[in-house]
Design an enzyme around this catalytic site. Structure first.
Site, PDB file in Angstrom:
ATOM      1  N   ASP A 154       0.858  -1.193   0.000  1.00  0.00           N
ATOM      2  CA  ASP A 154       0.000   0.000   0.000  1.00  0.00           C
ATOM      3  C   ASP A 154       0.888   1.236   0.000  1.00  0.00           C
ATOM      4  O   ASP A 154       2.084   1.155   0.315  1.00  0.00           O
ATOM      5  CB  ASP A 154      -0.921   0.005   1.223  1.00  0.00           C
ATOM      6  N   GLU A 204       0.233  -0.696   5.722  1.00  0.00           N
ATOM      7  CA  GLU A 204       1.264  -0.118   6.584  1.00  0.00           C
ATOM      8  C   GLU A 204       1.119   1.389   6.702  1.00  0.00           C
ATOM      9  O   GLU A 204       1.215   1.964   7.789  1.00  0.00           O
ATOM     10  CB  GLU A 204       2.660  -0.465   6.051  1.00  0.00           C
TER      11      GLU A 204
HETATM   12 ZN   LIG Z   1       6.969   2.268   4.055  1.00  0.00          ZN
END
Ligand SMILES: [Zn+2]
Length: 471
Positions: free
Chosen positions: A108, A173
């Site tokens: 992501d 994340e």
């Molecule tokens: Zn990163």
């Protein structure tokens, strides 16, 4: 950057010079394809923030899964927990008694800000002057491609050697990894490893590799100062009674000395790092206006990585708009304390609470509510895995790796260490100081990317020398 001494590096751990150069030569023809695959990943706007379309995050998980299958992993699946974004797990299990390496990255990306601010559109990857521009080109789709490329290069060799590899590519994340802990607990068996390589940090400079060997932890508290049972007229009662906001401000002011150093007694300071950073660069990155002095003393890297830092991050009190001529009866502040490696979050918490209680005025009731406790991280020095990593980096860059720290925390590293206490964690990365991860015109230095891939392949190939978990 200073030319301070760096820890000893032994290139022999990763093979002799001829072997290393042979591997470098085999990598060379794989890099153009790796960059094309990276561009395909960058074209997917996989932003996992709430309110963003989830479809691209699913598409990017599919694309990563396909790359891992293509790199010859035995099994690849896309998994999620609850409402969490999809993560990809690829596995090629170890032979009995042989070690397993877990390679982490995330697929992501950060939102882009106004795309009009970018020199070229964020999701249309473009090469300019040896760099690849695009959102995620560095953070962290290049981390994904470093893992894929290393496996393309040495995957078969590892299989022959019985070394297990697990690739874990998270999908949320940048959104704060909300389901990370339940995810790794649910997949504890699949993710178990002897060595965990987290490729989500930065190198020191183009041409100088780094191992991120320290991260600060964080504790926080909410301190409440109650001066009165209820608000009263400041003209009629002010004088004998100090309002709660003034008393809170005076209490908060005791947390630093006149030089801006944290004045809470009993906190740990780690040794000064071997490298320092340029003050002008730091001022530019932090947005410190010319003419403002910096706080504290000593190397900037020490102030950022090796010492406590304390900030007031919020206050509950009447806003200026709602201010009236009353004595504020109660005020609260949230105080955040960053702690260096070597400090225990529990001890730091008690030191902070003790300071606030000892400095409580006789003219108010002070109560402190304990909040978050995040552990600092310090890589184990002199371990076989760390020696191997230094050797691989030195061989790939032909220059020793420096140890760097991060002033912030990577909370999921603490989770990894807690769920897999037997594993060693290495923090590596693909970024360089020009990468502008999270910023406008994010980019990857393509020469550095090749060196990252070679270092990882050397590390994996050398991992056979590390002990495996007893069956
Ligand atoms: Zn990163």
């Amino acid at each position: 950057m200073s030319s301070s001494p760096v820890p000893e590096q032994n290139p022999d751990l990763t093979g002799d010079a001829a072997e290393i150069e042979a591997l470098r030569a085999r990598l060379e023809p794989l890099l153009p394809e790796a960059v094309e695959d990276l561009k395909d990943l960058v074209r997917i706007p996989s932003i996992a923030f709430p309110g963003h379309d989830r479809d691209p995050v699913h598409r990017s998980a599919e694309a990563v899964a396909e790359l891992l299958r293509g790199a010859g992993m035995d099994s690849v699946s896309i998994e999620s927990v609850g409402e969490g974004a999809p993560a990809v797990i690829g596995r090629s299990p170890a032979a009995d008694g042989r070690p397993t390496v877990l390679l982490y990255a995330h697929h992501d990306v950060q939102p882009t800000g106004d795309p009009a601010d970018w020199t070229t559109p964020p999701f249309e990857p473009v090469e300019r002057e040896g760099r690849l521009y695009g959102r995620g080109a560095a953070d962290d789709k290049a981390g994904v491609m470093a893992h894929v490329t290393a496996l393309r290069l040495v995957g078969e060799e590892l299989a022959r050697d019985g070394v297990g590899v697990t690739v874990f590519v998270e999908g949320e994340e940048e959104a704060g990894s909300p389901t990370f802990r339940p995810f790794i607990e649910a997949h504890r068996e699949a993710l178990a490893a002897d060595l965990i390589v987290v490729a989500d940090s930065a190198n020191w400079a183009v041409g100088t590799p780094a191992l991120t060997t320290s991260l600060r932890g964080v504790v926080d508290v909410v301190v409440e100062v109650r001066a009165l049972e209820h608000a009263v007229h400041s003209g009629l009662f002010g004088g004998p009674v100090l309002d709660a906001l003034t008393q809170l401000s005076r209490l908060l002011a005791t947390l630093h000395d006149e030089h801006g150093e944290v004045a809470v007694e009993g906190l740990v300071r780690a040794p000064d790092p071997a490298v320092d950073m340029d003050e002008a660069d730091f001022r530019r990155d932090a947005g410190v206006p010319d003419g403002h002095a910096l706080s504290g003393s000593g190397p900037l890297t020490a102030r950022l990585w090796a010492r406590p830092a304390l900030s007031v991050i919020g206050i509950d009190a009447p806003s200026v708009r709602d201010a009236s001529n009353t004595l504020v009866p109660v005020a609260r502040a949230k105080v955040s304390l960053r702690i260096p490696p070597g400090e225990s979050p529990d001890a730091a918490m008690e030191a902070l609470v003790g300071h606030l209680e000892r400095h409580a005025p006789a003219t108010a009731a002070v109560s402190v509510r304990r909040g978050e406790r995040g552990k600092p991280y310090s890589a184990s020095q002199g371990s076989p895995a760390m020696d191997l990593a230094r050797s691989a980096f030195a061989a790939s860059w032909r220059t020793p790796a420096v140890d760097t720290g991060l002033g912030g925390s990577i909370p999921f590293i603490a989770d990894l260490l807690e769920v897999f206490p037997a594993a060693e964690v290495l923090v590596t990365g693909v970024e360089d100081p020009e990468s502008r991860a999270h910023g406008i015109d994010e980019s990857l230095h393509l020469g550095e990317f090749g060196r990252v891939c070679l270092a990882e392949a050397l590390l994996l190939r050398g991992a056979g020398s590390l002990g495996g978990r007893p069956a």
